[in-house]
Design an enzyme around this catalytic site. Structure first.
Site, short mmCIF file in Angstrom:
data_model
loop_
_atom_site.label_atom_id
_atom_site.label_comp_id
_atom_site.label_asym_id
_atom_site.label_seq_id
_atom_site.Cartn_x
_atom_site.Cartn_y
_atom_site.Cartn_z
N LYS A 146 0.91 -1.23 -0.06
CA LYS A 146 0.07 -0.04 0.15
C LYS A 146 0.81 1.04 -0.23
O LYS A 146 2.10 1.09 0.43
CB LYS A 146 -0.76 -0.02 1.23
N ARG A 202 -18.07 0.49 13.39
CA ARG A 202 -18.73 1.74 13.46
C ARG A 202 -20.26 1.53 13.18
O ARG A 202 -21.26 2.11 13.53
CB ARG A 202 -18.07 2.74 12.40
O1 PNS Z 1 -7.17 0.08 9.52
P1 PNS Z 1 -7.45 -0.98 8.71
O2 PNS Z 1 -6.73 -0.63 7.41
O3 PNS Z 1 -8.81 -1.36 8.69
O4 PNS Z 1 -6.45 -2.26 9.56
C1 PNS Z 1 -6.46 -3.49 8.83
C2 PNS Z 1 -5.57 -4.30 9.46
C3 PNS Z 1 -4.12 -3.67 9.67
C4 PNS Z 1 -6.04 -4.58 10.77
C5 PNS Z 1 -5.25 -5.79 8.82
O5 PNS Z 1 -5.13 -5.31 7.21
C6 PNS Z 1 -4.29 -6.59 9.10
O6 PNS Z 1 -4.28 -7.16 10.15
N1 PNS Z 1 -3.37 -6.77 8.12
C7 PNS Z 1 -2.22 -7.48 8.49
C8 PNS Z 1 -1.80 -8.69 7.56
C9 PNS Z 1 -2.74 -9.83 7.88
O7 PNS Z 1 -2.51 -10.34 8.80
N2 PNS Z 1 -3.66 -10.16 7.08
C10 PNS Z 1 -4.40 -11.33 7.38
C11 PNS Z 1 -6.00 -10.73 7.69
S1 PNS Z 1 -6.92 -12.04 8.03
#
Ligand code: PNS
Length: 160
Positions: A43, A92
């Protein structure tokens, strides 16, 4: 009883009052709360991860059981490394639920001992998101009352 460590993960690009409301609520429930900022090489965030963490540290300075950390890779790996048992996510509105449910269940599949806890931010922040804040500032609008003043300053410096 062992202290319960919870992780509050997110992109925090940038932190909003909605995030801070949730962090404050979670800090009242758990012994230790680690706010974990995702460094995602795929990203292109507005703020580098170091600055996102810096803003969070400044905003959460008043809460003694809250710390801010950065992670890369799988959330469940970070949770294991920290010896945590809980992941906190904010819901939310109903529209958040489907994605959050999918993530929580996938995380459970990978690490069954970790519990995801959904918490509700104040309803006054139910419309608030980092992406809308970025867009509003980019287009010259006001985000007063939506993000702390120091975040506003950094947003303006980056976007105007
Ligand atoms: O603030 P966000 O972008 O909604 O947070 C999303 C987040 C960081 C919680 C999620 O993308 C994440 O945990 N990413 C780390 C990679 C991972 O573990 N992916 C598998 C998720 S099931």
């Amino acid at each position: 009883m062992k202290p319960v460590i919870a992780i509050c993960p997110g992109s925090y690009d940038p932190v909003t009052y909605g995030h801070l409301d949730l962090i404050e609520r979670a800090a009242r429930v758990f012994d230790r709360l680690i706010v974990a900022v995702l460094q995602n090489p795929e990203k292109a965030p507005l703020f580098p991860v170091s600055e996102r963490a810096e803003m969070l540290r400044e905003a959460t300075r008043g809460w003694s059981n809250v710390e801010v950390d950065v992670f890369e890779g799988l959330l469940v790996d970070f949770v294991r490394r920290k010896g945590a048992r809980v992941v906190v996510r904010g819901i939310r509105a109903v529209s958040d639920y489907e994605y959050e449910l999918q993530m929580a269940l996938m995380n459970r599949k990978m690490e069954p001992t970790v519990e995801t806890v959904f918490m509700l931010p104040a309803e006054t922040f139910s419309f608030l998101s980092s992406s809308l804040v970025r867009e509003i500032v980019r287009l010259g609008g006001s985000v007063d009352g939506l993000v702390p003043p120091m975040v506003q300053t950094r947003l303006k410096a980056r976007l105007r």
